[in-house]
Design a protein around this motif. Structure first.
Motif: not given
Length: 411
Positions: A104-106, A117-120, A160-163
């Protein structure tokens, strides 16, 4: 004007993993130091403060079992006194090779719940090859998962990495992400309420630099332009503001913070709003060692001061790093990060309060013999300040949440 607080962690063991409403009587102080953690250790990611004083704390944990590494996201809701209300982990299942890994980022408020918002990270158990997709994870107000959406580009061939994410005036969800690509390594996507992508309003861009990082802190303006910031290598470490007009494949990139060749590095770590634009905080080596810098820029990324403001000098003779910034109700700024000046050992959390021009009003230190650093800062409804970071407790990386009064004091 500088004060130092020793955080005696062995007195806080009751706050570690077992916070509840017991003992939260009417006479309890409105300042505190609390620890939260799990058996595998955690890294602080984001802090969301509600209008009633409750907080959402987002962290990520890295689990190593039999030479394999797994990642999970942890969300906690905490009341205004620092007591744990609920805790949720995603994925919630036991570790298996077939499970996706979440980072997770945010975390933001979204409709009647929250959005992570983050990455899987999905790994093929036979080939050990993995692909990283952007993760949108929707939870309700009690921490239960409502929906997840994994989004990839080029059929998963481009990571693609969500920020971060914001919601514009017409209710569209705008998400910023970083691509693992040599040319187009920034992405802004639009999603509907059901987390479905709207492709005609989603675009990839080049950062015009190398080693680019997309910074937490995305904002939407009255005309629905999306504004965010990047840290990138141009001559040396550098930072700039980026603006993307809503639903147009056009990127307006502001000037670099440092434009001269072979000059000091200015690596940004977080972006906030300011009275006349935006403010960046990060780390610079302009004085030889590492110091915290503040750069106030206008709406197009042009410096409002001739050079960034640097916090250092005789009072801060060690290395400092700036990680978090928050615009306070009086128009000034709270800046937090880590400091190796005047410490009992390792690094400590530093908190700097400035006026609206960035002039330092006071600073505080929090720590003990272990390493501490803070990454997120906020303001409580009662005017006090909230600091989220990491410390070591029993050899495990642990979350630390500090609530101070309006002068940065902890009673």
């Amino acid at each position: 004007m500088k004060q130092y607080y020793i955080v005696i962690f062995f007195l806080l063991t009751l706050a570690f993993g077992c916070n509840d409403e017991e003992g939260a009587g009417p006479g309890e102080s409105d300042t505190f130091v609390k620890l939260y953690g799990s058996r595998y250790g955690e890294d602080a990611q984001d802090l969301l403060v509600e209008s009633d004083g409750r907080m959402l704390v987002l962290s990520s944990t890295e689990i190593e079992i039999d030479d394999d590494t797994y990642y999970k996201v942890i969300v906690r809701q905490i009341d205004a006194l620092g007591n744990l209300l609920w805790e949720s982990t995603f994925p919630s299942s036991e570790i298996e090779n077939t499970l996706p890994n979440y980072t997770g980022s945010s975390i933001i408020k979204h409709l009647d719940g929250y959005l992570i918002i983050g990455s899987s990270i999905n790994t093929d158990s036979e080939t050990s090859e993995s692909e990283t997709n952007m993760l949108l994870l929707k939870i309700d107000q009690s921490g239960s998962m409502i929906a997840t959406s994994e989004f990839s580009l080029d059929d998963g061939s481009t990571e693609l990495n969500g920020v971060d994410a914001v919601v514009n005036s017409v209710g569209e969800l705008k998400v910023t992400a970083l691509l693992n690509s040599d040319t187009q390594n920034l992405w802004v996507g639009t999603f509907d309420d059901n987390l479905n992508n709207i492709p005609e309003c989603s675009f990839s861009f080049s950062s015009a630099g190398s080693g680019t990082s997309l910074i937490q802190g995305a904002f939407v303006e009255e005309n629905n332009d999306i504004v965010y910031s990047i840290s990138t290598f141009v001559n040396k470490g550098n930072s700039r503001l980026v603006r993307v007009p809503s639903c147009q494949p056009t990127q307006i990139t502001g000037p670099l913070i440092s434009t001269e060749a072979n000059t000091a590095s200015y690596d940004i770590n977080q972006l906030s709003t300011s009275l006349n634009g935006y403010a960046m905080v990060g780390t610079t080596d302009v004085n030889g060692d590492n110091d915290i810098f503040l750069a106030r820029v206008d709406e197009f990324g042009v410096l409002q001061d001739s050079i960034p403001i640097v916090f250092g000098g005789a009072d801060l003779d060690g290395d400092e790093e700036g990680f978090g910034i928050y615009q306070t109700a009086d128009g000034g700024f709270l800046i937090t990060g880590s400091s190796e000046s005047n410490t009992e050992g390792g690094s400590d959390i530093i908190l700097i309060k400035t006026d609206f021009r960035g002039n330092e009003l006071w600073s505080r230190f929090y720590g003990d013999q272990n390493d501490e650093q803070a990454s997120e800062i906020g303001q409580a409804p009662d005017g006090g300040y909230l600091i989220l970071g990491d410390t070591e407790f029993g050899g495990i990386n642990t979350l630390i949440l500090i609530k101070t009064d309006r002068q940065g004091n902890v009673n």
